[in-house]
Design an enzyme around this catalytic site. Structure first.
Site, mmCIF file in Angstrom:
data_model
loop_
_atom_site.group_PDB
_atom_site.id
_atom_site.type_symbol
_atom_site.label_atom_id
_atom_site.label_comp_id
_atom_site.label_asym_id
_atom_site.label_seq_id
_atom_site.Cartn_x
_atom_site.Cartn_y
_atom_site.Cartn_z
ATOM 1 C CD GLU A 286 49.185 35.126 24.966
ATOM 2 O OE1 GLU A 286 50.294 35.577 24.601
ATOM 3 O OE2 GLU A 286 48.227 34.994 24.191
ATOM 4 C CG HIS A 307 32.673 53.453 44.259
ATOM 5 N ND1 HIS A 307 31.833 54.098 45.133
ATOM 6 C CD2 HIS A 307 33.903 54.016 44.425
ATOM 7 C CE1 HIS A 307 32.517 55.028 45.781
ATOM 8 N NE2 HIS A 307 33.768 54.985 45.372
ATOM 9 C CE LYS A 421 45.755 31.850 17.451
ATOM 10 N NZ LYS A 421 47.188 31.983 17.234
#
Ligand code: PA5
Length: 449
Positions: A286, A307, A421
């Protein structure tokens, strides 16, 4: 120093001339931060916070934490992004990633309001049925949709379970000072509340009540975390690369970025570091990911992920560098015993501790990955303690700010987060988004065809 930076695995990747070259930019970034002349300079309250923190606030936090521990066997933290990741990271680091399953006299701690999953919310409601529950809703703005929805549901759950008056004593609010829906609600309904200073953004707020109240509930010493952060603040004052590991880390990251290393993986060799790596991802993503720039922060626990993504790191596209968190003193340890006739072919490990084997896995991996063209920065953490945690948090916050300024962006805003948003509110029919709704629905329909 509770955190030390080792750059010995970088010698074949970064020359001393490259450090000299970037030094002036790092110095400017450091100065901008301290003189408050850079972008986002109204969000620098975290820089001096560990020293300026009102110790009376710690008393209030400890008192609330004590009440929560006394009243509850489940404590729910409701928040998203910077309003929960720091607390979760701290609890996992100091106690365990299995904290909720440990035998203890502190409440189980759950985090909700960090997604919009009806499954997650319903599951937690179910778990709370026969339990004594307290909640802490955390939102600086007071209006984040994920948090607000979860708060509504759990507030109503408490009111139904205990009645409105008694529920009040179990609702703790942490929100921005001044205005905001949550602040208004806390004041009107009389919930116990804590302030988030206006000049501290979400991802830099773990050392405020945002992080410290949930951390205190798990039985950790909040004041000692601030002591560690304060010591870090003192240690990172020098404006050079040699004597300031924040500047050094910022310099290394920016040099590697210019050389095409676009992904940083923060690696831990202990599952208890998982939360820290998640908090780190948010802090750096951010802060730095803007204006089409930035290093993409990723996270891994080794040897687990050796792995899975280990193959890519070793052999794939050379766009990665790693920063490895190593814990120097691990008090819990297990010794490998000899087996009869070497039936499991593990007798070569007889008498060795699991930590020793993990250390060898680390050494083997660093050598293999650097051979594979992946630079490795090592951060040695002195131990698992509140002091070291506070020191590490402050290190990453300051390094992130300096790195962001060196990159030429504002490390303290997050304009990109607004886009989803806005669309979501429009599609949900929120007032004020009527025009956008029509246009977005058209686009959704068209992409169906
Ligand atoms: O770092 C940030 O500012 C964000 O991640 C916020 O913490 C997050 O969006 C939550 O915001 P709020 O605390 O206002 O609910």
């Amino acid at each position: 120093m509770a955190v030390k930076l080792e750059n010995k695995y970088l010698y074949s990747f970064i020359s001393s001339e490259e450090y000299d070259e970037i030094l002036p930019q790092i110095k400017i970034a450091h100065k901008m931060l301290h003189l408050k002349t850079g972008l986002g300079n109204d969000s620098l309250g975290w820089v001096d916070l560990p020293n300026t923190y009102d110790r009376e606030d710690i008393k209030k936090i400890n008192k609330a934490a004590q009440k929560i521990r006394h009243d509850s066997n489940i404590f729910i933290v409701i928040g998203i992004g910077g309003s929960y990741l720091g607390a979760k990271a701290a609890i996992e680091f100091l106690k365990s990633h299995n904290y909720n399953f440990l035998k203890k006299n502190t409440p189980k701690i759950f985090f909700i309001g960090n997604n919009i999953s009806s499954g997650a919310i319903s599951e937690l409601l179910e778990m709370c049925k026969e339990k004594e529950v307290s909640i802490n809703v955390i939102s600086k703005s007071g209006s984040t949709i994920e948090t607000s929805i979860a708060f509504k549901i759990f507030r109503e759950f408490l009111e139904n379970k205990y009645g409105k008056e008694k529920a009040k004593e179990r609702i703790f609010v942490t929100t921005g000072k001044g205005s905001g829906i949550l602040r208004k609600m806390a004041d009107e309904k009389g919930y116990i509340s804590f302030d988030i200073p206006q000049d501290i953004g979400g991802r830099y707020s773990v050392l405020t009540p945002v992080g410290l109240l949930p951390i205190a509930v798990c039985g950790a010493n909040a004041e000692e975390i601030l002591n560690g952060a304060s010591a870090a603040g003192g240690d990172f004052q020098k404006n050079d690369i040699e004597n300031n590991i924040c500047n050094k880390y910022a310099a290394i990251r920016n040099i590697l970025y210019k050389k095409g290393k676009q992904i940083e993986i923060l690696v831990g060799y202990e599952p208890r570091l998982y939360g820290i790596t998640e908090w780190f991802k948010q802090l750096f993503a951010e802060s730095e990911g803007k204006n089409s720039k930035g290093i993409f922060p990723s996270a891994s626990i080794f040897s687990t992920d050796l792995h899975s993504i280990g193959q890519f790191i070793q052999d794939g596209n050379k766009i990665i560098f790693e920063t490895v968190l190593q814990i120097e003193n691990n008090s819990l340890d297990i010794v490998i015993k000899k087996s009869k006739n070497d039936e499991d072919k593990l007798n070569f490990l007889e008498g060795k501790t699991i930590s020793h084997i993990n250390k060898k896995a680390f050494e083997g991996t660093v050598l293999a990955h650097t051979d594979g063209g992946v630079p490795n920065i090592i951060l040695n953490l002195k131990n698992i303690s509140e002091y070291t945690l506070g020191y590490m948090i402050y290190f990453f916050e300051k390094a992130c700010a300096i790195s962001g300024y060196t990159l030429g962006i504002n490390p303290f805003n997050q304009p990109g987060v607004e886009a989803y948003k806005k669309n979501m509110f429009a599609l949900l029919g929120k007032d004020g988004f009527e025009n956008e709704k029509e246009e977005l629905e058209k686009r959704l329909k068209n992409s169906e065809r």
